[in-house]
Write a protein that holds these residues in place. Structure first.
Motif, PDB file in Angstrom:
ATOM      1  N   GLY A 112     -10.159  18.985  11.731  1.00 45.65           N
ATOM      2  CA  GLY A 112      -9.683  20.008  12.654  1.00 45.65           C
ATOM      3  C   GLY A 112     -10.216  21.385  12.334  1.00 45.65           C
ATOM      4  O   GLY A 112     -10.747  21.644  11.243  1.00 45.65           O
ATOM      5  N   VAL A 113     -10.069  22.280  13.301  1.00 49.42           N
ATOM      6  CA  VAL A 113     -10.406  23.691  13.134  1.00 49.42           C
ATOM      7  C   VAL A 113      -9.179  24.507  13.515  1.00 49.42           C
ATOM      8  O   VAL A 113      -8.304  24.041  14.250  1.00 49.42           O
ATOM      9  CB  VAL A 113     -11.611  24.099  14.001  1.00 49.42           C
ATOM     10  N   TYR A 114      -9.108  25.727  13.006  1.00 46.44           N
ATOM     11  CA  TYR A 114      -7.973  26.578  13.326  1.00 46.44           C
ATOM     12  C   TYR A 114      -8.400  28.042  13.380  1.00 46.44           C
ATOM     13  O   TYR A 114      -9.443  28.429  12.833  1.00 46.44           O
ATOM     14  CB  TYR A 114      -6.855  26.405  12.295  1.00 46.44           C
ATOM     15  N   GLY A 115      -7.594  28.840  14.045  1.00 41.61           N
ATOM     16  CA  GLY A 115      -7.796  30.280  14.105  1.00 41.61           C
ATOM     17  C   GLY A 115      -6.459  30.986  14.005  1.00 41.61           C
ATOM     18  O   GLY A 115      -5.453  30.491  14.517  1.00 41.61           O
ATOM     19  N   ILE A 116      -6.444  32.135  13.325  1.00 46.03           N
ATOM     20  CA  ILE A 116      -5.218  32.913  13.131  1.00 46.03           C
ATOM     21  C   ILE A 116      -5.484  34.362  13.519  1.00 46.03           C
ATOM     22  O   ILE A 116      -6.517  34.938  13.158  1.00 46.03           O
ATOM     23  CB  ILE A 116      -4.744  32.862  11.667  1.00 46.03           C
ATOM     24  N   LEU A 117      -4.546  34.952  14.244  1.00 44.87           N
ATOM     25  CA  LEU A 117      -4.543  36.382  14.540  1.00 44.87           C
ATOM     26  C   LEU A 117      -3.172  36.902  14.149  1.00 44.87           C
ATOM     27  O   LEU A 117      -2.162  36.513  14.731  1.00 44.87           O
ATOM     28  CB  LEU A 117      -4.804  36.634  16.029  1.00 44.87           C
ATOM     29  N   THR A 118      -3.129  37.767  13.127  1.00 49.99           N
ATOM     30  CA  THR A 118      -1.847  38.245  12.636  1.00 49.99           C
ATOM     31  C   THR A 118      -1.989  39.612  11.988  1.00 49.99           C
ATOM     32  O   THR A 118      -2.953  39.855  11.249  1.00 49.99           O
ATOM     33  CB  THR A 118      -1.237  37.260  11.627  1.00 49.99           C
ATOM     34  N   GLY A 119      -1.062  40.504  12.287  1.00 47.52           N
ATOM     35  CA  GLY A 119      -1.074  41.831  11.686  1.00 47.52           C
ATOM     36  C   GLY A 119      -2.365  42.586  11.917  1.00 47.52           C
ATOM     37  O   GLY A 119      -2.773  43.401  11.089  1.00 47.52           O
ATOM     38  N   GLY A 120      -3.042  42.321  13.025  1.00 45.72           N
ATOM     39  CA  GLY A 120      -4.317  42.961  13.309  1.00 45.72           C
ATOM     40  C   GLY A 120      -5.491  42.353  12.580  1.00 45.72           C
ATOM     41  O   GLY A 120      -6.630  42.806  12.750  1.00 45.72           O
ATOM     42  N   MET A 122      -3.600  28.732  16.042  1.00 49.16           N
ATOM     43  CA  MET A 122      -3.923  27.576  16.880  1.00 49.16           C
ATOM     44  C   MET A 122      -4.726  26.574  16.064  1.00 49.16           C
ATOM     45  O   MET A 122      -5.698  26.943  15.394  1.00 49.16           O
ATOM     46  CB  MET A 122      -4.709  27.970  18.128  1.00 49.16           C
ATOM     47  N   ASP A 123      -4.296  25.311  16.114  1.00 47.11           N
ATOM     48  CA  ASP A 123      -4.998  24.213  15.455  1.00 47.11           C
ATOM     49  C   ASP A 123      -5.444  23.209  16.499  1.00 47.11           C
ATOM     50  O   ASP A 123      -4.659  22.827  17.373  1.00 47.11           O
ATOM     51  CB  ASP A 123      -4.079  23.514  14.458  1.00 47.11           C
ATOM     52  N   ILE A 124      -6.680  22.757  16.393  1.00 45.48           N
ATOM     53  CA  ILE A 124      -7.192  21.660  17.216  1.00 45.48           C
ATOM     54  C   ILE A 124      -7.719  20.594  16.268  1.00 45.48           C
ATOM     55  O   ILE A 124      -8.650  20.843  15.492  1.00 45.48           O
ATOM     56  CB  ILE A 124      -8.295  22.124  18.179  1.00 45.48           C
ATOM     57  N   SER A 125      -7.114  19.412  16.312  1.00 40.78           N
ATOM     58  CA  SER A 125      -7.460  18.339  15.387  1.00 40.78           C
ATOM     59  C   SER A 125      -7.900  17.102  16.156  1.00 40.78           C
ATOM     60  O   SER A 125      -7.318  16.765  17.193  1.00 40.78           O
ATOM     61  CB  SER A 125      -6.262  17.986  14.496  1.00 40.78           C
ATOM     62  N   ARG A 126      -8.895  16.430  15.630  1.00 45.50           N
ATOM     63  CA  ARG A 126      -9.394  15.186  16.223  1.00 45.50           C
ATOM     64  C   ARG A 126      -9.020  14.023  15.310  1.00 45.50           C
ATOM     65  O   ARG A 126      -9.331  14.033  14.110  1.00 45.50           O
ATOM     66  CB  ARG A 126     -10.910  15.239  16.404  1.00 45.50           C
ATOM     67  N   HIS A 127      -8.340  13.038  15.884  1.00 47.59           N
ATOM     68  CA  HIS A 127      -7.933  11.860  15.126  1.00 47.59           C
ATOM     69  C   HIS A 127      -8.963  10.755  15.321  1.00 47.59           C
ATOM     70  O   HIS A 127      -9.214  10.318  16.447  1.00 47.59           O
ATOM     71  CB  HIS A 127      -6.556  11.382  15.585  1.00 47.59           C
ATOM     72  N   LEU A 128      -9.549  10.338  14.204  1.00 53.02           N
ATOM     73  CA  LEU A 128     -10.564   9.286  14.217  1.00 53.02           C
ATOM     74  C   LEU A 128     -10.048   8.154  13.336  1.00 53.02           C
ATOM     75  O   LEU A 128     -10.392   8.047  12.163  1.00 53.02           O
ATOM     76  CB  LEU A 128     -11.896   9.817  13.701  1.00 53.02           C
ATOM     77  N   ALA A 129      -9.184   7.331  13.921  1.00 52.34           N
ATOM     78  CA  ALA A 129      -8.521   6.260  13.158  1.00 52.34           C
ATOM     79  C   ALA A 129      -7.809   6.873  11.956  1.00 52.34           C
ATOM     80  O   ALA A 129      -6.922   7.693  12.116  1.00 52.34           O
ATOM     81  CB  ALA A 129      -9.516   5.191  12.777  1.00 52.34           C
ATOM     82  N   ASP A 130      -8.226   6.505  10.736  1.00 49.65           N
ATOM     83  CA  ASP A 130      -7.551   6.973   9.535  1.00 49.65           C
ATOM     84  C   ASP A 130      -7.965   8.379   9.121  1.00 49.65           C
ATOM     85  O   ASP A 130      -7.408   8.924   8.172  1.00 49.65           O
ATOM     86  CB  ASP A 130      -7.841   6.014   8.383  1.00 49.65           C
ATOM     87  N   LYS A 134      -7.867  38.820  11.423  1.00 50.79           N
ATOM     88  CA  LYS A 134      -8.293  37.525  11.935  1.00 50.79           C
ATOM     89  C   LYS A 134      -8.663  36.600  10.774  1.00 50.79           C
ATOM     90  O   LYS A 134      -9.119  37.041   9.725  1.00 50.79           O
ATOM     91  CB  LYS A 134      -9.502  37.678  12.864  1.00 50.79           C
ATOM     92  N   ASN A 135      -8.475  35.326  11.023  1.00 51.40           N
ATOM     93  CA  ASN A 135      -8.912  34.309  10.063  1.00 51.40           C
ATOM     94  C   ASN A 135      -9.219  33.023  10.824  1.00 51.40           C
ATOM     95  O   ASN A 135      -8.720  32.813  11.946  1.00 51.40           O
ATOM     96  CB  ASN A 135      -7.848  34.049   8.999  1.00 51.40           C
ATOM     97  N   ALA A 136     -10.023  32.185  10.226  1.00 49.02           N
ATOM     98  CA  ALA A 136     -10.366  30.900  10.836  1.00 49.02           C
ATOM     99  C   ALA A 136     -10.836  29.970   9.732  1.00 49.02           C
ATOM    100  O   ALA A 136     -11.085  30.390   8.595  1.00 49.02           O
ATOM    101  CB  ALA A 136     -11.444  31.067  11.907  1.00 49.02           C
ATOM    102  N   GLY A 137     -10.948  28.705  10.079  1.00 49.58           N
ATOM    103  CA  GLY A 137     -11.421  27.744   9.095  1.00 49.58           C
ATOM    104  C   GLY A 137     -11.340  26.334   9.624  1.00 49.58           C
ATOM    105  O   GLY A 137     -11.211  26.106  10.835  1.00 49.58           O
ATOM    106  N   PHE A 138     -11.403  25.381   8.721  1.00 46.81           N
ATOM    107  CA  PHE A 138     -11.322  23.974   9.107  1.00 46.81           C
ATOM    108  C   PHE A 138     -10.473  23.235   8.083  1.00 46.81           C
ATOM    109  O   PHE A 138     -10.231  23.721   6.962  1.00 46.81           O
ATOM    110  CB  PHE A 138     -12.718  23.350   9.213  1.00 46.81           C
ATOM    111  N   ASN A 139     -10.022  22.039   8.442  1.00 56.20           N
ATOM    112  CA  ASN A 139      -9.256  21.203   7.522  1.00 56.20           C
ATOM    113  C   ASN A 139      -9.547  19.740   7.821  1.00 56.20           C
ATOM    114  O   ASN A 139     -10.107  19.404   8.870  1.00 56.20           O
ATOM    115  CB  ASN A 139      -7.756  21.501   7.606  1.00 56.20           C
ATOM    116  N   PHE A 140      -9.160  18.898   6.886  1.00 57.46           N
ATOM    117  CA  PHE A 140      -9.358  17.466   7.094  1.00 57.46           C
ATOM    118  C   PHE A 140      -8.369  16.689   6.243  1.00 57.46           C
ATOM    119  O   PHE A 140      -7.809  17.197   5.261  1.00 57.46           O
ATOM    120  CB  PHE A 140     -10.791  17.032   6.777  1.00 57.46           C
ATOM    121  N   ALA A 141      -8.156  15.442   6.622  1.00 57.46           N
ATOM    122  CA  ALA A 141      -7.385  14.482   5.844  1.00 57.46           C
ATOM    123  C   ALA A 141      -8.169  13.179   5.848  1.00 57.46           C
ATOM    124  O   ALA A 141      -8.479  12.641   6.917  1.00 57.46           O
ATOM    125  CB  ALA A 141      -5.991  14.273   6.426  1.00 57.46           C
TER     126      ALA A 141
END
Length: 402
Positions: free
Chosen positions: A312-320, A300-308, A322-329
């Motif tokens: 965002g933040v994300y979370g992953i559940l796979t194969g038992g 799941m990714d949740i991203s906030r658009h602030l003009a340019d 967990k992982n999470a983190g953030f990203n940006f552009a």
């Protein structure tokens, strides 16, 4: 007719003369002079002007739209409504309807562009983008901090890419990754010059813009070779559902600088749902299925658009696991990088980066949660043809609010 009579006519009928002052050919030429490509302009008897254009000289998906509509307003001062079809690689992406009332613009966006396509189809294309080449420089940065004996490991690289489009919907990328500064003992292969992306892709859209498909084949990020198919259905202007299927093999550079390339043997498939909430400008995306290396899970990714900018933040559940983190552009360079000839040297429009909480243990060792990237600028700002988002920011720029 003498000079006095001409002046009298100009005073009596200024609206008629101002409309005649801007012809479709003039409008197309003026848009092309501003850097727009694949321009087609049609004046209809319904009092509207229909336009198809590609804003490849402008960063993002709404900057160019605002510049083009503003220029159209100058060319046709007595036209109230403009219907604009935005293109990428000559392929329609979305439609904008811009209406000016009492000096204020109102802009609405959607995927249904069939009326604009039909109106502009017979018109000659001005400033075609076909077979023009971009040499784009992408900066890359890798950082790992899972070791106790050193504070962190890093690698800084430049990744120049040759990008072109030969026909409608086509996109070709040839990219090399060149290390600049390296201290990453966990991934010694990153100290060598290597392939980033080397692929050819084809986009297809339905006549009403609801369905889109992209088929790509070649070398992908990260260290994969094979084919990738993406399908999207735009249920509403805010909701898109889709799927992705890829069949790839390893294309890994060893620690001695030689490639180990294997035939495709990994099948991955993912279902996707994405929703854009216009008030908060939040983009929510849920992806689930079989990741590249066979693990089943969801992200799941949740991203906030602030003009340019996009964060965002994300979370992953796979194969038992967990992982999470953030990203940006974040934007790089100028908003406008003109393409004046057949070849353009440019800086990437955005620098994008993603931090992963998991950098060791089972999740890292077994390469869980991996997805395919088929182009060097896959982020949540570039190529983001979300019509509500594009319409919002186009309107803000036109009204001087941004």
């Amino acid at each position: 007719m003498n000079k006095k009579q001409i002046i009298t006519l100009m005073l009596l009928f200024p609206p008629m003369l101002s409309v005649l002052a801007g012809t479709a050919e003039d409008a197309a030429a003026r848009l092309a002079a501003l850097g727009f490509e694949n321009v087609r302009v049609t004046e209809q008897g319904d009092g509207m002007v229909y336009v198809a254009m590609e804003s490849s000289s402008y960063r993002g998906t709404y900057q160019g739209a605002a510049v083009g509509i503003e220029e159209l307003g100058r060319i046709y001062p007595n036209v109230v409504t403009f219907k604009v079809m935005l293109l990428e690689n000559q392929m329609p992406q979305m439609a904008l309807t811009a209406t000016k009332t009492d000096g204020k613009w109102a802009v609405k966006g959607g995927y249904d562009y069939h009326d604009i396509a039909a109106a502009t189809q017979p018109t000659k294309t001005t400033n075609s983008s076909a077979r023009k080449i971009d040499l784009t420089v992408y900066p890359m940065f890798t950082w790992m901090n899972h070791r106790l004996d050193i504070p962190f490991e890093y690698a800084v690289s430049l990744a120049p890419a040759i990008e072109t489009s030969l026909w409608k919907g086509n996109h070709i990328t040839l990219q090399a990754i060149i290390p600049i500064s390296y201290r990453l003992e966990s991934l010694k292969s990153m100290k060598y010059v290597r392939v980033g992306i080397a692929d050819i892709a084809q986009d297809i859209t339905s006549h009403n813009g609801r369905w889109q498909a992209t088929l790509a084949g070649g070398f992908f990020f990260f260290d994969r070779v094979g084919v990738d198919l993406r399908l999207a259905y735009h249920a509403t202007p805010s909701l898109t559902i889709g799927a992705e299927v890829s069949y790839t093999g390893d294309a890994v550079m060893n620690d001695d600088g030689h490639y180990d390339i294997k035939a495709p043997d990994k099948l991955s498939f993912m279902g996707k749902a994405e929703y854009y909430e216009p008030y908060t400008k939040l983009q929510t995306q849920v992806t689930g299925g079989r990741f590249v290396f066979g693990d089943y899970g969801a992200r799941m990714d949740i991203s906030r658009h602030l003009a340019d900018y996009t964060v965002g933040v994300y979370g992953i559940l796979t194969g038992g696991e967990k992982n999470a983190g953030f990203n940006f552009a974040i934007p790089l360079g100028h908003k406008k990088q003109m393409r004046k000839g057949a070849i353009r040297l440019k800086l990437a429009d955005y620098f994008d980066w993603e931090y992963s909480m998991q950098s060791y243990h089972k999740y890292y060792i077994e390469s869980m949660g991996k997805i395919i990237e088929t182009r060097p600028d896959e982020n949540r700002s570039a190529h983001y043809w979300q019509p509500v988002h594009v319409a919002q920011y186009t309107q803000k720029i036109l009204n001087g609010e941004l």
